[in-house]
Motif scaffolding. Sequence first.
Motif, PDB file in Angstrom:
ATOM      1  N   SER A 224       0.833  -1.195   0.000  1.00 35.51           N
ATOM      2  CA  SER A 224       0.000   0.000   0.000  1.00 35.51           C
ATOM      3  C   SER A 224       0.863   1.239   0.000  1.00 35.51           C
ATOM      4  O   SER A 224       2.060   1.178   0.253  1.00 35.51           O
ATOM      5  CB  SER A 224      -0.858   0.026   1.250  1.00 35.51           C
ATOM      6  OG  SER A 224      -0.036   0.367   2.340  1.00 35.51           O
ATOM      7  N   ALA A 225       0.214   2.371  -0.269  1.00 37.06           N
ATOM      8  CA  ALA A 225       0.916   3.648  -0.168  1.00 37.06           C
ATOM      9  C   ALA A 225       1.046   4.009   1.306  1.00 37.06           C
ATOM     10  O   ALA A 225       0.311   3.494   2.147  1.00 37.06           O
ATOM     11  CB  ALA A 225       0.137   4.717  -0.911  1.00 37.06           C
ATOM     12  N   MET A 226       2.005   4.861   1.597  1.00 39.11           N
ATOM     13  CA  MET A 226       2.271   5.289   2.962  1.00 39.11           C
ATOM     14  C   MET A 226       1.011   5.805   3.668  1.00 39.11           C
ATOM     15  O   MET A 226       0.779   5.506   4.825  1.00 39.11           O
ATOM     16  CB  MET A 226       3.323   6.398   2.904  1.00 39.11           C
ATOM     17  CG  MET A 226       4.173   6.511   4.128  1.00 39.11           C
ATOM     18  SD  MET A 226       4.854   4.929   4.623  1.00 39.11           S
ATOM     19  CE  MET A 226       6.148   5.498   5.677  1.00 39.11           C
TER      20      MET A 226
ATOM     21  N   TYR B  19       3.044  -6.314   5.834  1.00 40.21           N
ATOM     22  CA  TYR B  19       2.729  -5.293   4.848  1.00 40.21           C
ATOM     23  C   TYR B  19       4.011  -4.655   4.345  1.00 40.21           C
ATOM     24  O   TYR B  19       5.065  -4.737   4.975  1.00 40.21           O
ATOM     25  CB  TYR B  19       1.806  -4.226   5.447  1.00 40.21           C
ATOM     26  CG  TYR B  19       2.519  -3.278   6.375  1.00 40.21           C
ATOM     27  CD1 TYR B  19       2.726  -3.606   7.704  1.00 40.21           C
ATOM     28  CD2 TYR B  19       3.014  -2.047   5.915  1.00 40.21           C
ATOM     29  CE1 TYR B  19       3.406  -2.759   8.552  1.00 40.21           C
ATOM     30  CE2 TYR B  19       3.690  -1.191   6.757  1.00 40.21           C
ATOM     31  CZ  TYR B  19       3.880  -1.550   8.084  1.00 40.21           C
ATOM     32  OH  TYR B  19       4.558  -0.715   8.909  1.00 40.21           O
ATOM     33  N   LEU B  20       3.902  -4.045   3.186  1.00 38.68           N
ATOM     34  CA  LEU B  20       5.014  -3.297   2.593  1.00 38.68           C
ATOM     35  C   LEU B  20       4.438  -2.004   2.041  1.00 38.68           C
ATOM     36  O   LEU B  20       3.354  -2.016   1.455  1.00 38.68           O
ATOM     37  CB  LEU B  20       5.624  -4.096   1.438  1.00 38.68           C
ATOM     38  CG  LEU B  20       6.570  -5.240   1.794  1.00 38.68           C
ATOM     39  CD1 LEU B  20       6.742  -6.158   0.598  1.00 38.68           C
ATOM     40  CD2 LEU B  20       7.931  -4.705   2.232  1.00 38.68           C
ATOM     41  N   THR B  21       5.180  -0.879   2.238  1.00 38.62           N
ATOM     42  CA  THR B  21       4.675   0.346   1.637  1.00 38.62           C
ATOM     43  C   THR B  21       5.344   0.553   0.280  1.00 38.62           C
ATOM     44  O   THR B  21       6.489   0.155   0.076  1.00 38.62           O
ATOM     45  CB  THR B  21       4.958   1.573   2.524  1.00 38.62           C
ATOM     46  OG1 THR B  21       6.337   1.576   2.857  1.00 38.62           O
ATOM     47  CG2 THR B  21       4.141   1.525   3.801  1.00 38.62           C
ATOM     48  N   LYS B  22       4.575   1.156  -0.635  1.00 37.04           N
ATOM     49  CA  LYS B  22       5.078   1.407  -1.981  1.00 37.04           C
ATOM     50  C   LYS B  22       5.545   2.850  -2.094  1.00 37.04           C
ATOM     51  O   LYS B  22       4.911   3.716  -1.504  1.00 37.04           O
ATOM     52  CB  LYS B  22       3.966   1.117  -3.005  1.00 37.04           C
ATOM     53  CG  LYS B  22       3.766  -0.373  -3.201  1.00 37.04           C
ATOM     54  CD  LYS B  22       2.724  -0.663  -4.241  1.00 37.04           C
ATOM     55  CE  LYS B  22       1.330  -0.468  -3.713  1.00 37.04           C
ATOM     56  NZ  LYS B  22       0.292  -1.110  -4.508  1.00 37.04           N
TER      57      LYS B  22
ATOM     58  N   ASN C 270       3.752   5.905  -9.241  1.00 36.07           N
ATOM     59  CA  ASN C 270       4.738   5.638 -10.289  1.00 36.07           C
ATOM     60  C   ASN C 270       5.916   6.597 -10.219  1.00 36.07           C
ATOM     61  O   ASN C 270       7.072   6.200 -10.410  1.00 36.07           O
ATOM     62  CB  ASN C 270       4.079   5.715 -11.663  1.00 36.07           C
ATOM     63  CG  ASN C 270       3.128   4.561 -11.892  1.00 36.07           C
ATOM     64  OD1 ASN C 270       3.091   3.620 -11.092  1.00 36.07           O
ATOM     65  ND2 ASN C 270       2.358   4.617 -12.958  1.00 36.07           N
ATOM     66  N   ALA C 271       5.616   7.880  -9.960  1.00 37.72           N
ATOM     67  CA  ALA C 271       6.690   8.871  -9.883  1.00 37.72           C
ATOM     68  C   ALA C 271       7.649   8.483  -8.758  1.00 37.72           C
ATOM     69  O   ALA C 271       8.876   8.514  -8.925  1.00 37.72           O
ATOM     70  CB  ALA C 271       6.109  10.267  -9.643  1.00 37.72           C
ATOM     71  N   ALA C 272       7.106   8.080  -7.618  1.00 40.17           N
ATOM     72  CA  ALA C 272       7.942   7.709  -6.472  1.00 40.17           C
ATOM     73  C   ALA C 272       8.806   6.492  -6.804  1.00 40.17           C
ATOM     74  O   ALA C 272       9.955   6.401  -6.370  1.00 40.17           O
ATOM     75  CB  ALA C 272       7.068   7.423  -5.250  1.00 40.17           C
TER      76      ALA C 272
END
Lengths: 345, 110
Positions: free
Chosen positions: A88-90, A107-110, B61-63
């Motif tokens: 997931s995103a932060m 979990y892992l953040t993207k 995507n940018a990150a």
Amino acid sequence: MAVSIEPARLLVVDDNKVNRMVLSRSLEQQGHFVETAENGREGLEKIRTQTFDLVLLDIEMPEMDGFQVLEACLNDFGLRQIPIIMTSAMEELDAVVKCVELGAEDYLTKPVNPILLRARVNASLEKKRLRDEQRKLFRTFATKEVAEELLRTGFSLGGKHVNATVMFADIRSFTTIAESQDPSDTIELLNGYFGLMFDAINNHGGTVNQMVGDGLMAVFGAPMFQEDHCERAVRAGLEMLEQLKVFNEQQSAQNRMRIHIGIGIASGEMIAGYTGTQSRATYTCIGDTVNLAARIENHTKTALRPLLIDMHTREGLSDAYQLESLGEVLFKGKQQPIHIFAVSK
Amino acid sequence: MSTLDLNTFQELKDATGADYIAELIDAFLDDAPNLFTQMNSARMTGDAETFRRAAHSLKSNAATFGAMELSALAKELEGMARENNLEIGTRLEVMQDAYRRVESQLRALK
């Protein structure tokens, strides 16, 4: 360098193409085989139809989001043991916490840091390997259902009231059989017999929780609740009798003794739980219903019918069975006579 | 000055294999114009949810490529759209300029 780990089959579920490419390629570079899915629905379909050691699951997706996929897997007896890492995103940390509480492995953040990716994936795979080993060991000594229940909820002594069906089965005149043949033949006979009976019971979702000599006790509808526990028990009983026919034909062909069994089934409320001590315990059921099933099994000798059930079990059956009312029987230790039925198919 | 965080970019290259980076860059650059189109039309029609999803993808995507400025701009727009606020002033144009710089640097790195 991290500990090398066996190549595994992984599934990456993400609606973002770049994410899918980065994750799957990174994992392939680490030696794994990777399959991808573009949304939750496709992901769940692949989880159901293929075999995976680990799933990396995005939370926000069209068609079916990560929550729904996670819940579907956790509610499925066959899929529950596949570890799922949420990606997931932060800013979605609240959602991630909810997933981990629900039962996600990690979990892992993207964007995913490749070193963390390797570490978390390997740790999850290693934990799964240990759990699989533990499960295998458990299954040797307990039934699949009890083992899963223990792995899921942890072990604690103490019981709860459940509505379930209990079955007792016994070999007729076993003492005579045992006395008339070599002890090793008797053990072989018992092992062959139990193998067939266990399969018949497991095929219908039952759990064998006690074996004493030539007798066994099985429960249907606990520890995992099954709406149709009466029907499952009766179907198992019929399959046991079918299996016994085959077994006896083999016995005859080898010039060995044929055996006959009695099966008694009763349904109703009982107390189910783990009894024993912290170091040695067994899943069992106690109560009037259990005693009644044992008495009914014993009654098969007098009734000269191999499969007998009580009124409560009868009420849980569809019309598909051939039943014969044997009237009311007053069993030892019971105040009220019990209406008994013989099932022949 | 670089518009990309070259450490992040190098990590990405190492993790996915040097021969794969061109394919990854193409996937990003092929998709980004669609995301801008979606945001522009969603802004016209007041469709905050579609706007938010597109901004979310662009941010992510940018990150991934280390385009931190672009990612931060997309993140701000994602946050506004989440609160149903499409009064974004010139932010979309500013972000488009940032994207062009990222695009040309990524093409050079292929």
